[in-house]
Design an enzyme around this catalytic site. Structure first.
Site, PDB file in Angstrom:
ATOM      1  N   LYS A  96       1.358   9.120   7.461  1.00 65.45           N
ATOM      2  CA  LYS A  96       1.825   8.620   6.162  1.00 65.45           C
ATOM      3  C   LYS A  96       0.825   7.642   5.546  1.00 65.45           C
ATOM      4  O   LYS A  96       0.532   7.720   4.355  1.00 65.45           O
ATOM      5  CB  LYS A  96       3.182   7.935   6.310  1.00 65.45           C
ATOM      6  N   THR A  98      -2.367   7.303   6.134  1.00 67.17           N
ATOM      7  CA  THR A  98      -3.574   8.035   5.772  1.00 67.17           C
ATOM      8  C   THR A  98      -3.358   8.835   4.496  1.00 67.17           C
ATOM      9  O   THR A  98      -4.238   8.884   3.619  1.00 67.17           O
ATOM     10  CB  THR A  98      -3.980   8.982   6.923  1.00 67.17           C
ATOM     11  N   ARG A 120       1.705  -1.978   3.511  1.00 64.25           N
ATOM     12  CA  ARG A 120       2.083  -3.175   4.259  1.00 64.25           C
ATOM     13  C   ARG A 120       0.903  -3.733   5.053  1.00 64.25           C
ATOM     14  O   ARG A 120      -0.021  -3.006   5.411  1.00 64.25           O
ATOM     15  CB  ARG A 120       3.209  -2.861   5.244  1.00 64.25           C
ATOM     16  N   LYS A 131       0.249   1.629  19.215  1.00 67.35           N
ATOM     17  CA  LYS A 131       0.161   2.196  17.870  1.00 67.35           C
ATOM     18  C   LYS A 131      -1.182   1.925  17.200  1.00 67.35           C
ATOM     19  O   LYS A 131      -1.756   2.786  16.546  1.00 67.35           O
ATOM     20  CB  LYS A 131       1.285   1.645  16.989  1.00 67.35           C
ATOM     21  N   ALA A 360      10.756  -1.529   9.767  1.00 64.30           N
ATOM     22  CA  ALA A 360      11.492  -0.487   9.053  1.00 64.30           C
ATOM     23  C   ALA A 360      12.850  -0.194   9.666  1.00 64.30           C
ATOM     24  O   ALA A 360      13.594   0.609   9.121  1.00 64.30           O
ATOM     25  CB  ALA A 360      10.663   0.797   8.998  1.00 64.30           C
ATOM     26  N   PHE A 392       8.400   4.649   8.687  1.00 64.95           N
ATOM     27  CA  PHE A 392       9.194   5.580   9.485  1.00 64.95           C
ATOM     28  C   PHE A 392       9.470   6.860   8.703  1.00 64.95           C
ATOM     29  O   PHE A 392       8.754   7.202   7.763  1.00 64.95           O
ATOM     30  CB  PHE A 392      10.491   4.942   9.962  1.00 64.95           C
ATOM     31  N   PHE A 480      -4.597  20.588  10.125  1.00 62.73           N
ATOM     32  CA  PHE A 480      -5.314  20.578  11.395  1.00 62.73           C
ATOM     33  C   PHE A 480      -6.043  21.905  11.521  1.00 62.73           C
ATOM     34  O   PHE A 480      -5.612  22.923  10.971  1.00 62.73           O
ATOM     35  CB  PHE A 480      -4.351  20.375  12.573  1.00 62.73           C
ATOM     36  N   TRP A 509      -8.129  13.207   5.615  1.00 62.74           N
ATOM     37  CA  TRP A 509      -8.660  12.540   6.801  1.00 62.74           C
ATOM     38  C   TRP A 509     -10.123  12.927   7.038  1.00 62.74           C
ATOM     39  O   TRP A 509     -10.953  12.076   7.353  1.00 62.74           O
ATOM     40  CB  TRP A 509      -7.815  12.914   8.022  1.00 62.74           C
TER      41      TRP A 509
END
Length: 626
Positions: A96, A98, A120, A131, A360, A392, A480, A509
């Protein structure tokens, strides 16, 4: 070099030249900084119409933005407001953050639209945990990522200071009330022949004592009401915070020192009693101060919200607030600079506002109201775009964005971008477990149409949920190399069937804004086709009760059959109704990994009931969280 010296992008800067294979995030960030060079932050500001006197530079790569910007440019009618959300997250990652940055780069650097991304600030807890940071990734990230992920401009430290100041004041008040008479307390708080402090006047008004400003005007009974809060220690919810994951501080004993004692009134023999109690530390971004920062509209609103934060209840079940402790003003002074959003830039020199970092689950999981307001005020004149991220999955972050954040800000969104990956949808379709450090199962690296056909139901549910709020939905499928055309066709068809405006593949990406050009164009068309009058909230905060609001979210968003409330939750509902908190919106705290409360229940669970064990209040920030 990461940019071409010849060809220029829509902003007039050299086109980003992406390497193959894609280097690590930190390598890309450092290469941009060292080889390409950052755009001076004053030039980033100028790009969106900010003048030098409207920013406060913070080194060469960051600047605070003054809030009078949104007052000087208060016509947001032509701006486009877009929220980025996602399917229920899996260990495979959906991207999200990215996508938020990649979409903003596509709209700004490729499509030439005035665009600001709002995200954020990450906590040091996740940053130093599994993470990691939250600057985006690959060629769609905020730079320098070290500056972004560590300290930034000190906002989180300000939250820590404010939170812990209130905790210290609370502890001191408990000790003073345990050890002193009403008369002694009154003399401490109200020196004779001097007007009472504004905080004390507020408390008098809360008690219904009007028009009295001098200590001598109060009766003995009024003096006692004013100074003795009579806090019930068992009801205290306020904890200390630290922006580090330190599990050994989750439960601590305070007040164990030799001077934290008082005379035992019951024995009346001169013996002293230890003033100690059990409490604990939370991580800073879980503090209500952070939730207040994220939802405040301006400095005045910040002051009001901080003063209204409830730390516990009196023995007569009356909420005790920061203002009752005389701390509201002091907290505001500590937070006044933190209220200003921080301006940074992406790898393609598009502007980003970084502000606030509420969790979240127990909070909103969105960046700040003021950042979005500032951004919209800057791009609206030219019909630009603000791309903001909700944490989230869409069942949590997006629902809270609409029902809580938009209700607080008054801003109306035009579109929601729901992020998914084909391999994550396969996991929702029953794919094998993913274990960190182990190779992915063949199902995730090879074509598997059966798993995908089942798993797309999760995406479809989130599309359906977003449409309930009256906004257009664009699905962004992060590409991908293992994705096949047949798999892509299934996701696109399922998205359109569920009511999406469009569904596109995106490769930001690996390719930066150019890889999200199709996504950017789809978002532009979706916003153009939207009607702000279609936007609606899921429930009415004024007319519907606390249980009704919880039930609406549980049934409409999660798909639950119903809601059950524990005895404790029912007692709390009654307490909140008595305190006047029943008009607040609801901020559900549940697992992000499933639409239900069972983290292992993937895809779209059915036949389940939501059990509400307890309901906590964030009365200052302005919500209840079951």
């Amino acid at each position: 070099m990461a940019t071409s010296e010849g060809e220029l992008n829509a902003l007039g800067y050299p086109v980003l030249q992406c390497k193959t294979p894609v280097p690590s995030d930190i390598e890309i960030s450092q290469q941009i900084v060292k080889e390409v060079g950052l755009l001076p932050i004053e030039d980033v500001a100028k790009q969106i119409g900010l003048t030098p006197d409207q920013i406060i530079p913070w080194g060469i790569s960051k600047a605070k933005v003054k809030l009078d910007v949104k007052n000087n440019n208060n016509n947001n009618s032509n701006g486009n407001y877009v929220v980025v959300t996602g399917i229920n997250p899996t260990p495979l990652g959906e991207g999200k953050s990215t996508t938020t940055i990649g979409l903003a780069q596509a709209l700004g650097a490729i499509c030439g639209q005035p665009t600001v991304a709002c995200i954020r600030q990450p906590s040091q807890g996740p940053t130093f945990g599994i993470k990691g940071g939250a600057a985006g990734g690959g060629y769609a990230q905020v730079v320098p990522m070290e500056e972004f992920n560590l300290h930034l401009t000190g906002d989180i430290h300000a939250v820590t200071a404010a939170n812990n100041l209130l905790a210290a004041a609370l502890e001191t008040r408990l000790l003073h009330e345990a050890s002193q008479s009403d008369e002694a307390l009154f003399k401490r708080l109200c020196p004779p022949n001097k007007p009472m402090a504004p905080g004390l006047v507020r408390r008098l008004e809360k008690l219904g004592i009007q028009g009295k400003r001098m200590p001598e005007e109060l009766t003995k009974e009024e003096q006692s009401q004013l100074v003795r809060l009579d806090i019930d220690p068992s009801t205290i919810t306020w904890q200390r915070v630290l922006d580090t994951c330190d599990r050994h501080l989750r439960q601590v004993q305070v007040g164990c020192g030799p001077k934290e004692t008082y005379k035992d009134k019951e024995k009346n023999d001169g013996s002293r009693k230890q003033h100690c109690r059990t409490t604990g530390f939370d991580i800073t971004v879980a503090s209500e101060v952070m939730a207040v920062l994220a939802l405040a509209n301006d400095l005045t609103d910040l002051r009001t919200k901080l003063g209204n934060m409830v730390v516990g209840y009196s023995r007569n079940r009356v909420p005790i607030t920061a203002d009752d402790l005389g701390c509201g003003g002091a907290l505001t002074v500590l937070m006044k600079d933190a209220l200003l959003p921080t301006l940074m830039q992406t790898v393609e020199r598009t502007p980003v506002l970084v502000h606030a970092g509420p969790f979240a689950n127990i909070a909103t999981g969105n960046s700040s109201v003021v950042a979005d307001q500032v951004a919209l005020s800057l791009v609206s004149e030219k019909g630009g775009f603000v791309v903001t991220e909700a944490g989230f999955g869409a069942d949590i972050g997006m629902e809270k964005f609409f029902n809580i954040k938009c209700r607080s800000s008054g801003l109306i969104p035009q579109a929601a971008v729901i992020v998914a990956t084909i391999r994550a949808l396969k996991m929702h379709g029953g794919g094998p477990p993913v274990v960190a450090g182990r190779p992915l199962a063949p199902a995730y690296k090879e074509e598997n149409l059966e798993l995908l056909k089942v798993g797309v139901a999760n995406l479809q549910k989130h599309i359906s949920n977003a449409r309930k709020f009256g906004v257009q939905v664009v699905v962004a499928v992060n590409r991908f190399s293992t994705d096949t055309e047949a798999e892509i066709d299934i996701v696109k068809a399922a998205s359109m069937e569920a009511g999406a405006y469009d569904a596109v593949m995106s490769n930001h990406w690996a390719e930066g804004g150019a890889g999200a050009k199709e996504l950017g164009e789809a978002v532009m068309k979706a916003c153009a086709s939207s009607n702000k009058e279609d936007f609606r909230f899921l429930y009415d905060v004024e007319t519907q009760s606390i249980p009704e609001k919880i039930e609406i979210i549980s049934k409409e968003i999660y798909g639950a059959d119903g809601v059950e409330f524990s005895e404790l939750a029912l007692q709390q509902i009654q307490q909140y109704e008595e305190a006047g908190f029943d008009k607040l919106p609801i901020c559900m705290a549940k697992t992000q990994y499933s639409l239900s409360c069972d983290a292992s229940a993937k895809n779209v669970p059915t036949g389940f009931t939501i059990t509400v064990r307890e309901i906590r209040s964030c009365a200052g920030a302005g919500f209840l969280y079951p």
